[in-house]
Design a protein around this motif. Structure first.
Motif, PDB file in Angstrom:
ATOM      1  N   PRO A 170      -5.912  -7.590 -15.599  1.00  0.00           N
ATOM      2  CA  PRO A 170      -6.001  -6.237 -16.137  1.00  0.00           C
ATOM      3  C   PRO A 170      -4.709  -5.445 -15.955  1.00  0.00           C
ATOM      4  O   PRO A 170      -3.871  -5.771 -15.119  1.00  0.00           O
ATOM      5  N   VAL A 171      -4.629  -4.392 -16.754  1.00  0.00           N
ATOM      6  CA  VAL A 171      -3.643  -3.332 -16.571  1.00  0.00           C
ATOM      7  C   VAL A 171      -4.415  -2.018 -16.615  1.00  0.00           C
ATOM      8  O   VAL A 171      -5.380  -1.896 -17.373  1.00  0.00           O
ATOM      9  N   LYS A 229      -7.676   4.407 -18.105  1.00  0.00           N
ATOM     10  CA  LYS A 229      -7.791   3.394 -19.152  1.00  0.00           C
ATOM     11  C   LYS A 229      -7.599   2.027 -18.516  1.00  0.00           C
ATOM     12  O   LYS A 229      -6.684   1.822 -17.707  1.00  0.00           O
ATOM     13  N   ILE A 230      -8.456   1.092 -18.892  1.00  0.00           N
ATOM     14  CA  ILE A 230      -8.400  -0.274 -18.396  1.00  0.00           C
ATOM     15  C   ILE A 230      -8.179  -1.190 -19.590  1.00  0.00           C
ATOM     16  O   ILE A 230      -8.936  -1.141 -20.570  1.00  0.00           O
ATOM     17  N   TYR A 231      -7.166  -2.019 -19.502  1.00  0.00           N
ATOM     18  CA  TYR A 231      -6.846  -2.959 -20.568  1.00  0.00           C
ATOM     19  C   TYR A 231      -7.229  -4.356 -20.091  1.00  0.00           C
ATOM     20  O   TYR A 231      -6.666  -4.868 -19.120  1.00  0.00           O
ATOM     21  N   ARG A 238     -12.161   1.365 -21.699  1.00  0.00           N
ATOM     22  CA  ARG A 238     -11.640   0.006 -21.630  1.00  0.00           C
ATOM     23  C   ARG A 238     -11.337  -0.519 -23.018  1.00  0.00           C
ATOM     24  O   ARG A 238     -12.087  -0.272 -23.949  1.00  0.00           O
ATOM     25  N   GLU A 239     -10.233  -1.240 -23.144  1.00  0.00           N
ATOM     26  CA  GLU A 239      -9.876  -1.918 -24.382  1.00  0.00           C
ATOM     27  C   GLU A 239      -9.859  -3.421 -24.138  1.00  0.00           C
ATOM     28  O   GLU A 239      -9.340  -3.880 -23.112  1.00  0.00           O
TER      29      GLU A 239
END
Length: 207
Positions: free
Chosen positions: A54-55, A3-5, A29-30
Motif C-alpha cells: 500500500p501507499v 487515502k489508501i492506494y 481507498r483506490e
C-alpha cells in the motif's frame, strides 16, 4: 481524509485497513495492483518508486511500507494503546513487526504462491516443501511466544504487532497443506476473531 492506494485482497493493504478500523480512522481507498490499475503507472511511481502497495496520502503526507504505515497511523491518530511511547514496550512491538515483515514473510512466499495462488511459476515440489518447512519453523517460534506472552504476540495487550502477525496467521490457516499442530496459535486466531476489524479485513475468506 486519509487515502489508501492498494487492492483490498493484498495482505499488506489489509494491515492498513485493519489499523484504520482499530483507530477509528475514516479513509478512501483506490484499487491498485494485480488485477487493477498497474503500479507501474507514472502517477503511482511518483508516490512509491518500488511500485508496490500500500501507499497512503494523509493530507499530503505520502508514505509506503505497510508496517511503517501502521506505526505512523498509531502515532498520528492517538493510538498509544496500540503503540506505547515507553521505549521497551515499543521495542518489543517493533521486534515482532520486523520479524513478521522479514523472517515470516520470506518463509511462506513460495508455498503460498504455489498452493493458494496456484501460480504456474511456483511448481517446484522441492521448493514448496522447503518453504513449508521454513514457514512451519517460524510459526513454531510464534507458538512458543504465545505460550507465555499473556495472550498477544508482544504481551498481554493487543498491539500493532498483532495486526501484522494476525494477518500472517490467517494466511497460515488459509493455505491448503497439512499444518503442524500449534494450539497456542489456534487459540490466538480465535481471540483475534473477536475483533471486528479482523473479521472484516483478516478472517474474511481471503488468505
Amino acid at each position: 481524509m486519509l487515502k489508501i492506494y492498494g487492492r483490498d485482497n493484498s495482505i499488506n493493504v489489509r494491515k492498513v485497513l485493519w489499523a484504520c478500523a482499530e483507530l477509528g480512522i475514516a479513509f478512501e481507498r483506490e484499487d491498485w495492483g494485480a488485477g487493477f490499475r498497474p503500479t507501474s503507472e507514472a502517477g503511482f511511481l511518483a508516490m512509491n518508486p518500488n511500485a508496490m502497495v500500500p501507499v497512503i496520502d494523509d493530507d499530503g503526507f505520502v508514505l509506503w511500507e505497510s508496517n511503517s504505515i501502521l506505526r505512523y497511523l498509531a502515532a498520528q491518530h492517538g493510538g498509544s494503546a496500540l503503540y506505547p511511547a515507553a521505549p521497551r514496550e515499543r521495542a518489543r512491538i517493533d521486534q515482532w513487526l520486523d520479524w513478521q515483515a522479514s523472517d515470516l514473510n520470506r518463509s511462506w512466499s513460495y508455498a503460498f504462491m504455489a498452493l493458494a495462488r496456484k501460480s504456474p511459476e511456483h511448481g517446484d515440489a522441492q521448493q514448496v516443501a522447503a518453504s513449508i518447512a521454513g514457514w512451519t519453523r517460524f510459526m513454531q517460534v510464534l507458538e512458543q511466544q504465545l505460550q507465555h506472552s499473556g495472550g498477544y504476540v508482544a504481551g498481554a495487550d493487543f498491539t500493532l504487532a498483532d495486526i501484522a502477525v494476525g494477518l500472517s496467521v490467517n494466511r497460515w490457516f488459509g493455505t491448503p497443506f497439512e499444518h503442524a499442530p500449534l494450539p497456542a496459535v489456534a487459540a490466538y486466531f480465535e481471540r483475534l476473531t473477536e475483533r471486528p476489524g479482523f473479521r472484516t479485513y483478516g478472517r474474511n475468506g481471503m488468505a
